[in-house]
Design a protein around this motif. Sequence first.
Motif, mmCIF file in Angstrom:
data_model
loop_
_atom_site.group_PDB
_atom_site.id
_atom_site.type_symbol
_atom_site.label_atom_id
_atom_site.label_comp_id
_atom_site.label_asym_id
_atom_site.label_seq_id
_atom_site.Cartn_x
_atom_site.Cartn_y
_atom_site.Cartn_z
ATOM 1 N N THR A 47 0.840 -1.178 0.000
ATOM 2 C CA THR A 47 0.000 0.000 0.000
ATOM 3 C C THR A 47 0.879 1.234 0.000
ATOM 4 O OG1 THR A 47 -1.653 -1.190 1.286
ATOM 5 C CG2 THR A 47 -1.864 1.199 1.192
ATOM 6 N N ASP A 79 -9.012 -8.928 1.140
ATOM 7 C CA ASP A 79 -10.202 -9.437 1.821
ATOM 8 C C ASP A 79 -11.426 -9.386 0.918
ATOM 9 O OD1 ASP A 79 -8.682 -9.893 4.050
ATOM 10 O OD2 ASP A 79 -9.319 -8.081 5.107
ATOM 11 N N ARG A 81 -13.126 5.765 6.134
ATOM 12 C CA ARG A 81 -13.088 5.398 7.563
ATOM 13 C C ARG A 81 -11.941 6.107 8.272
ATOM 14 N NH1 ARG A 81 -10.330 2.154 10.930
ATOM 15 N NH2 ARG A 81 -8.904 1.508 9.261
ATOM 16 N N ASP A 114 -4.910 -4.948 4.114
ATOM 17 C CA ASP A 114 -5.500 -6.214 3.672
ATOM 18 C C ASP A 114 -6.881 -6.045 3.050
ATOM 19 O OD1 ASP A 114 -3.301 -7.661 4.571
ATOM 20 O OD2 ASP A 114 -4.129 -7.834 6.589
ATOM 21 N N VAL A 115 -7.405 -4.827 3.029
ATOM 22 C CA VAL A 115 -8.756 -4.604 2.523
ATOM 23 C C VAL A 115 -8.941 -5.117 1.093
ATOM 24 C CG1 VAL A 115 -10.364 -2.784 1.794
ATOM 25 C CG2 VAL A 115 -9.424 -2.766 4.098
ATOM 26 N N ASN A 157 -2.883 3.460 10.756
ATOM 27 C CA ASN A 157 -4.281 3.059 10.867
ATOM 28 C C ASN A 157 -4.875 2.429 9.615
ATOM 29 O OD1 ASN A 157 -5.222 4.196 13.650
ATOM 30 N ND2 ASN A 157 -4.040 5.856 12.738
ATOM 31 N N LEU A 158 -4.221 2.550 8.475
ATOM 32 C CA LEU A 158 -4.753 1.972 7.245
ATOM 33 C C LEU A 158 -4.654 0.454 7.286
ATOM 34 C CD1 LEU A 158 -5.785 2.768 4.334
ATOM 35 C CD2 LEU A 158 -3.455 2.309 3.595
ATOM 36 N N ASN A 159 -5.707 -0.222 6.870
ATOM 37 C CA ASN A 159 -5.707 -1.682 6.791
ATOM 38 C C ASN A 159 -5.302 -2.096 5.374
ATOM 39 O OD1 ASN A 159 -6.122 -4.414 6.819
ATOM 40 N ND2 ASN A 159 -8.312 -4.313 7.215
ATOM 41 N N GLU A 178 -12.435 2.221 3.115
ATOM 42 C CA GLU A 178 -11.328 2.208 4.073
ATOM 43 C C GLU A 178 -10.719 3.596 4.229
ATOM 44 O OE1 GLU A 178 -8.276 0.959 6.701
ATOM 45 O OE2 GLU A 178 -10.332 0.339 6.264
#
Length: 223
Positions: free
Chosen positions: A6, A66, A107, A62-63, A58-60, A104
Motif C-alpha cells: 500500500t 479481503d 473510515r 489487507d482490505v 491506521n490503514l488496513n 477504508e
Amino acid sequence: MLRILTIILLLFSVTLHAQVPPIPPDSVNIDNRVFTKVEVEANYPGGEVAWKNFLIKNLNPDVPADHDAPAGTYRVIVKFVVTRNGSLSDIQAETNQGYGMEEEVIRLIKRSGTWIAAVQNKRTVNAYRRQPVTFLVEYEDFDIQSKVPNTFFTTIDNKIYIQAKKVKNENLSVSISEGTITATAADQYIVRVDKPGRVILTLHNKKNNKKIGAASFEVKAKN
C-alpha cells in the motif's frame, strides 16, 4: 499467495477551475462558503509528517485482498471539507475502484479528529481537501509486464509479457473483460481496448481448467 503493498500519496491538491480572488472580509458573508482555493490550506495537526504517520498506522492494507481484488494498481481519491471549527464534513469518494478501498480511506478520514482550518483574508474558512491513496496488489504466482505498469491505452496495440511461474506457456489461457487479447509468441500478447476505464485479465491453466489469478489494468485514452 497474495502479496499486498500500500502506497500512501500525501498529495493535498484541491479541485480547481479558476483562481479565487481575495474577498474583503466585510463585503460578503463567507461563513458558509466552501473554498477550493485559499491562502493557507487546512492542515492536520502536526503537519504532513503527522498525517502520513496516522495513515500508515491506521490503514488496513489487507482490505483489497479481503475483497478478492485482482492484482493491479488502484488509486483512490476522497474529498472532504475542513470546516471553520476544524471538524470534517461532506466526506465522499471521487473514485469507484471498489473492493472496499474507498470505504477504508473514508473510515480513516472520519477517525482523524479535529483539523486546523484554512485561512482566507485572515479569517478561518471552510475549505476542500483531497486525499489520494494508491493500493498496489500483486500476485506471486504470475508476472505481467507492460510498457506502463498496470496501464493500457486505447486504440493501440498494447504489448505485454506474461509468465506464470508454475504453468507452462502452452498451458496458459488469458482472457480479458473488455476488448481483445491475442497471443503473438510464447509469452507475448497484444491487447486492444477501445474505451477508457478498467479491464480485468484472467489467467487459467488449460491443463486442469484451474484459475491462476487475475490482474486489473487501468485503460487511458491515447493522446
